[in-house]
Design a protein around this motif. Sequence first.
Motif, PDB file in Angstrom:
ATOM      1  N   ALA A 166       1.122  -1.302  -0.099  1.00 22.12           N
ATOM      2  CA  ALA A 166      -0.187  -0.213  -0.032  1.00 22.12           C
ATOM      3  C   ALA A 166       0.934   1.083   0.068  1.00 22.12           C
ATOM      4  CB  ALA A 166      -0.897   0.127   1.342  1.00 22.12           C
ATOM      5  N   PRO A 167       0.416   2.575  -0.416  1.00 20.38           N
ATOM      6  CA  PRO A 167       1.261   3.654  -0.650  1.00 20.38           C
ATOM      7  C   PRO A 167       1.414   4.121   0.998  1.00 20.38           C
ATOM      8  CG  PRO A 167      -0.859   3.929  -1.496  1.00 20.38           C
ATOM      9  CD  PRO A 167      -1.019   2.663  -1.219  1.00 20.38           C
ATOM     10  N   LEU A 168       2.580   4.856   1.005  1.00 23.60           N
ATOM     11  CA  LEU A 168       2.641   5.404   2.294  1.00 23.60           C
ATOM     12  C   LEU A 168       1.722   6.476   2.572  1.00 23.60           C
ATOM     13  CD1 LEU A 168       5.048   6.060   4.483  1.00 23.60           C
ATOM     14  CD2 LEU A 168       5.687   7.979   2.862  1.00 23.60           C
ATOM     15  N   GLY A 169       0.907   6.595   3.764  1.00 23.17           N
ATOM     16  CA  GLY A 169       0.030   7.550   4.094  1.00 23.17           C
ATOM     17  C   GLY A 169       0.552   8.666   5.059  1.00 23.17           C
ATOM     18  N   GLY A 170       1.814   8.572   5.464  1.00 19.72           N
ATOM     19  CA  GLY A 170       2.169   9.685   6.382  1.00 19.72           C
ATOM     20  C   GLY A 170       1.945   9.555   7.737  1.00 19.72           C
ATOM     21  N   GLY A 171       1.059   8.320   8.154  1.00 21.84           N
ATOM     22  CA  GLY A 171       0.291   8.226   9.412  1.00 21.84           C
ATOM     23  C   GLY A 171      -1.319   8.435   9.226  1.00 21.84           C
TER      24      GLY A 171
END
Length: 326
Positions: free
Chosen positions: A138-143
């Motif tokens: 999954a793509p990074l969501g920054g938290g």
Amino acid sequence: MSSQKQALSLAKTRRFTIILLVVSGILATLYVGTSMALALILAYLPPLPVTQTPSSLSLSYREVAFLSRGDRILLRGWFIPAILPDGQMSAERTIIVVHGVHANRATPLVLDLSATLARRGFAVLAFDMRGDGESSPAPLGGGYFEQRDVLGAVDFLRTGRLPYPELGRPRFIGGWGISQGGVALLFAAAQEPALQALVIDSAYASMESLIKHAFGAASVFLPATRLITSVLYGIDYYAVRPVDVVAKIAPRPLLFIHGADDTIVPPSNMEDLAGAARSAPQAHVQTWLVPHTEHIEAYVTAKQAYIERMLVFFTGAASVQTHARS
């Protein structure tokens, strides 16, 4: 003669225009290409393999799997029961341990801290966030996306299949998170009261400030990179602002830890988060700025003090919650 000069002048103008268009096209292609590459690097990196388990530290554990709340991404982790002073195992007080960006539950810091908690009477649910370790890509969501992973961990502890049925379900659930893991915990706790106390290490107040700080001279590519990540991955990193929601966690206690020499996430981020958290009525917020310490290094540079502060914090919070339920 005049017509010849005009023809030559027109030919030069055409050549200059063509050259200008070609150069502009090349520069635009390079700009877009670089921005797309930065967006890809920002959102996806190959996951690090899980190379150790709690058994390498002589601890009992069981592998677990559960789904994130909402988007149902498969997450993998392990549950480590607490070891009580009499040697018995317990799950009564459980801490959800959340690693940092592009890491996993088996990184030395996270695994060692998990072992410390287990040996001092706190069970641990440690898992790989989306896109990391053994969890689904999954793509990074920054938290922001990752808060759903934390909420899935809460759901697992409250209603999922028990890894140790004989130990029952936790009566107290706390959280420890580092960097992006801390941000994910803050977002999750702002909407989930089952998270009863949090230790947040090296978290950022907003991802916008973090990205601008990290990009430095490459900030010229930020507008296009932001647009590309929004279109391709559905995330506006500039909207990832835990500072805007942290006040909702009160009156549950928060302990913020940060390295004084952190050049990746400057210490001012802790001040901003703590200040916002304290703006709520009945807020219980502690901070610890660790001298001569860089990003996510506090556990290493001040290990014994770190352990004692963390354990006193969680023990006090668990005692309050247990008494309130009695």
